[in-house]
Design a protein around this motif. Sequence first.
Motif, PDB file in Angstrom:
ATOM      1  N   SER A   9       1.966   8.835  -4.462  1.00 41.67           N
ATOM      2  CA  SER A   9       1.445   7.470  -4.504  1.00 41.67           C
ATOM      3  C   SER A   9       1.396   6.865  -3.112  1.00 41.67           C
ATOM      4  O   SER A   9       0.677   5.885  -2.879  1.00 41.67           O
ATOM      5  N   GLY A  70     -10.506   1.337   3.355  1.00 41.95           N
ATOM      6  CA  GLY A  70      -9.429   1.719   2.447  1.00 41.95           C
ATOM      7  C   GLY A  70      -9.212   0.674   1.369  1.00 41.95           C
ATOM      8  O   GLY A  70      -9.993  -0.291   1.246  1.00 41.95           O
ATOM      9  N   GLY A  71      -8.148   0.866   0.598  1.00 39.06           N
ATOM     10  CA  GLY A  71      -7.842  -0.061  -0.483  1.00 39.06           C
ATOM     11  C   GLY A  71      -7.510  -1.453   0.037  1.00 39.06           C
ATOM     12  O   GLY A  71      -7.900  -2.460  -0.556  1.00 39.06           O
ATOM     13  N   THR A  72      -6.799  -1.500   1.151  1.00 37.41           N
ATOM     14  CA  THR A  72      -6.400  -2.802   1.707  1.00 37.41           C
ATOM     15  C   THR A  72      -7.622  -3.652   2.018  1.00 37.41           C
ATOM     16  O   THR A  72      -7.697  -4.826   1.638  1.00 37.41           O
ATOM     17  N   ASN A  75      -9.457  -4.803  -1.147  1.00 41.00           N
ATOM     18  CA  ASN A  75      -8.769  -5.935  -1.795  1.00 41.00           C
ATOM     19  C   ASN A  75      -9.015  -7.233  -1.030  1.00 41.00           C
ATOM     20  O   ASN A  75      -9.289  -8.282  -1.622  1.00 41.00           O
ATOM     21  N   HIS A 102       0.294  -5.156  -5.151  1.00 40.38           N
ATOM     22  CA  HIS A 102       0.428  -4.563  -3.824  1.00 40.38           C
ATOM     23  C   HIS A 102       0.293  -5.655  -2.764  1.00 40.38           C
ATOM     24  O   HIS A 102      -0.411  -6.653  -2.974  1.00 40.38           O
ATOM     25  N   SER A 104      -1.458  -5.878  -0.276  1.00 36.60           N
ATOM     26  CA  SER A 104      -2.839  -6.149   0.156  1.00 36.60           C
ATOM     27  C   SER A 104      -3.580  -7.060  -0.818  1.00 36.60           C
ATOM     28  O   SER A 104      -4.723  -7.453  -0.561  1.00 36.60           O
ATOM     29  N   MET A 148      -3.804  -5.564 -10.902  1.00 38.39           N
ATOM     30  CA  MET A 148      -3.851  -4.130 -10.635  1.00 38.39           C
ATOM     31  C   MET A 148      -3.913  -3.357 -11.946  1.00 38.39           C
ATOM     32  O   MET A 148      -3.482  -3.838 -12.989  1.00 38.39           O
ATOM     33  N   ASN A 152       2.047   0.503  -8.499  1.00 38.68           N
ATOM     34  CA  ASN A 152       2.350   1.628  -7.614  1.00 38.68           C
ATOM     35  C   ASN A 152       3.835   1.971  -7.554  1.00 38.68           C
ATOM     36  O   ASN A 152       4.194   3.064  -7.144  1.00 38.68           O
ATOM     37  N   ASP A 179      -7.473  -3.925  -8.841  1.00 40.41           N
ATOM     38  CA  ASP A 179      -7.060  -2.946  -7.838  1.00 40.41           C
ATOM     39  C   ASP A 179      -6.677  -1.671  -8.598  1.00 40.41           C
ATOM     40  O   ASP A 179      -5.604  -1.569  -9.178  1.00 40.41           O
ATOM     41  N   THR A 181      -6.389   1.351  -7.326  1.00 40.83           N
ATOM     42  CA  THR A 181      -6.026   2.378  -6.347  1.00 40.83           C
ATOM     43  C   THR A 181      -5.156   3.489  -6.940  1.00 40.83           C
ATOM     44  O   THR A 181      -5.376   4.661  -6.655  1.00 40.83           O
ATOM     45  N   GLN A 182      -4.170   3.117  -7.755  1.00 41.24           N
ATOM     46  CA  GLN A 182      -3.241   4.148  -8.261  1.00 41.24           C
ATOM     47  C   GLN A 182      -3.690   4.743  -9.599  1.00 41.24           C
ATOM     48  O   GLN A 182      -3.006   5.632 -10.124  1.00 41.24           O
ATOM     49  N   SER A 202      -9.262   3.879  -3.351  1.00 49.00           N
ATOM     50  CA  SER A 202      -8.924   4.380  -2.015  1.00 49.00           C
ATOM     51  C   SER A 202      -8.946   5.904  -2.056  1.00 49.00           C
ATOM     52  O   SER A 202      -8.516   6.505  -3.046  1.00 49.00           O
ATOM     53  N   HIS A 204      -7.367   8.223  -0.043  1.00 46.62           N
ATOM     54  CA  HIS A 204      -6.217   9.074   0.302  1.00 46.62           C
ATOM     55  C   HIS A 204      -5.181   9.193  -0.805  1.00 46.62           C
ATOM     56  O   HIS A 204      -4.176   9.868  -0.649  1.00 46.62           O
ATOM     57  N   LYS A 205      -5.459   8.561  -1.942  1.00 49.17           N
ATOM     58  CA  LYS A 205      -4.579   8.740  -3.100  1.00 49.17           C
ATOM     59  C   LYS A 205      -5.137   9.822  -4.034  1.00 49.17           C
ATOM     60  O   LYS A 205      -4.516  10.151  -5.037  1.00 49.17           O
TER      61      LYS A 205
HETATM   62  N1  PMP Z   1      -3.292  -1.021  -3.726  1.00 43.72           N
HETATM   63  C1  PMP Z   1      -2.323  -0.236  -4.198  1.00 43.72           C
HETATM   64  C2  PMP Z   1      -1.859  -0.425  -5.617  1.00 43.72           C
HETATM   65  C3  PMP Z   1      -1.769   0.754  -3.387  1.00 43.72           C
HETATM   66  O1  PMP Z   1      -0.787   1.528  -3.878  1.00 43.72           O
HETATM   67  C4  PMP Z   1      -2.239   0.898  -2.070  1.00 43.72           C
HETATM   68  C5  PMP Z   1      -1.673   1.944  -1.136  1.00 43.72           C
HETATM   69  N2  PMP Z   1      -0.294   2.066  -1.129  1.00 43.72           N
HETATM   70  C6  PMP Z   1      -3.254   0.042  -1.611  1.00 43.72           C
HETATM   71  C7  PMP Z   1      -3.765  -0.906  -2.471  1.00 43.72           C
HETATM   72  C8  PMP Z   1      -3.775   0.098  -0.202  1.00 43.72           C
HETATM   73  O2  PMP Z   1      -4.624   1.197  -0.021  1.00 43.72           O
HETATM   74  P1  PMP Z   1      -4.915   1.758   1.459  1.00 43.72           P
HETATM   75  O3  PMP Z   1      -3.684   2.505   1.883  1.00 43.72           O
HETATM   76  O4  PMP Z   1      -6.104   2.656   1.286  1.00 43.72           O
HETATM   77  O5  PMP Z   1      -5.211   0.596   2.336  1.00 43.72           O
END
Ligand code: PMP
Length: 387
Positions: A9, A70-72, A75, A102, A104, A148, A152, A179, A181-182, A202, A204-205
């Motif tokens: 994660s 990315g996810g950040t 968001n 998260h 972000s 979300m 996470n 969100d 992402t996870q 995102s 990289h997950k």
């Molecule tokens: N949202 C969640 C729920 C996450 O777990 C993460 C990454 N830990 C992010 C957003 C941010 O994603 P990124 O690392 O691609 O910026």
Amino acid sequence: MKTIYLDHSATTPVSEGALAAYCDASRLTFGNPSSLHAVGKAAEDLLTESRTTVRGALGATDGTLVFTSGGTEANNLALFGRAYAKERYRTGKTILTTAGEHASVERPLAALATAGYRVITLPTRGGVIDMEAATAAMNEQVILVSAMLVNNETGALYNIASLSACMKRLAPEAILHCDATQGFLRTETSPRRLGADLITVSAHKIGGPKGIGALWVSPAVLKNRGLTPYLLGGGQESGLRSGTENVPAAAAMAEACREGVRDRAARMEHLRALEEHLLSLLQQIPQIRCNRAPVSVPHIFSITLPDIKSETMLHFLSSRGISVSSGSACSSHGRHGATPLAAFGLSDREADCTIRVSLSHTNTAGDLDALAEGLRAGLDSLVRMRP
Ligand code: PMP
């Protein structure tokens, strides 16, 4: 010593296929998608194909996918973009979110609260969104609901569809941002099923490279200009995110998605078998407790130890080649709202003694046996916190 990686994660290794796609695109399709010549057109074509692939993996048939860093960033674009779009029309200023998002999501919302928005946080005790609180908070002043899909830290899978249905009934001005992402590629993320207007993912997950993600934007939000960009410049990404596109990373993300979709059923079956195995191993260690929501994903586990600091256990396991995370410590850094573990209902002391184990399809039952053995050895030998 064998490396046993149980922190997916945080990030996943890049798949061979995604890496090859990245290298190929960097070497062969290096053009700027905005250039009008053939080299630029080839890059534009690859970007378009990648966008369609990622959108398909999400389960969307329409709308636009905006590539971000990315996810950040996705968001941030969703939250600030929605708030600023609504400001133009001088409508309501209420935003609903859930406890334990998260950083972000949590931090942009804290900034919006400082700027005069009314941010209401719905409790998520035990890993379930409090729908009574949601129903009570919905009204025509609400412009955005951000929740979300999968927590996470705890692996709780939230019922976004019912939150959306409640929103559509009681908050006609609002749209829903999720969100995901996870959850992406490991649980349902289709906008139609979730009832979402904006979805964050995102790379990289899911076996893609770091530094690329995306925000899916519904046709209605696009049509009504319901999202204001904050990165201004050349007008790339439908005007929503200027900057020369990272074509190799987009191609690599698309390849990770292709693999994820192709192998989805087998990977999920494997993850469910691992989940069952891990839960039965953990049950045999009576001193520890697994913080599990009634509906959870099979790849994230929150485990509370008896009075042993999570970081102490983390280093002990790491010395045996096993990587887990002590999520609460890093996500609590500089936080305004409740950490995910506090939102779940853990005390500060319990949260300090909680580790996170997160799996991917590349893990084996043997990895989990080694984890259980490591936990047992750690519980026997590590110094306990003083009361
Ligand atoms: N949202 C969640 C729920 C996450 O777990 C993460 C990454 N830990 C992010 C957003 C941010 O994603 P990124 O690392 O691609 O910026």
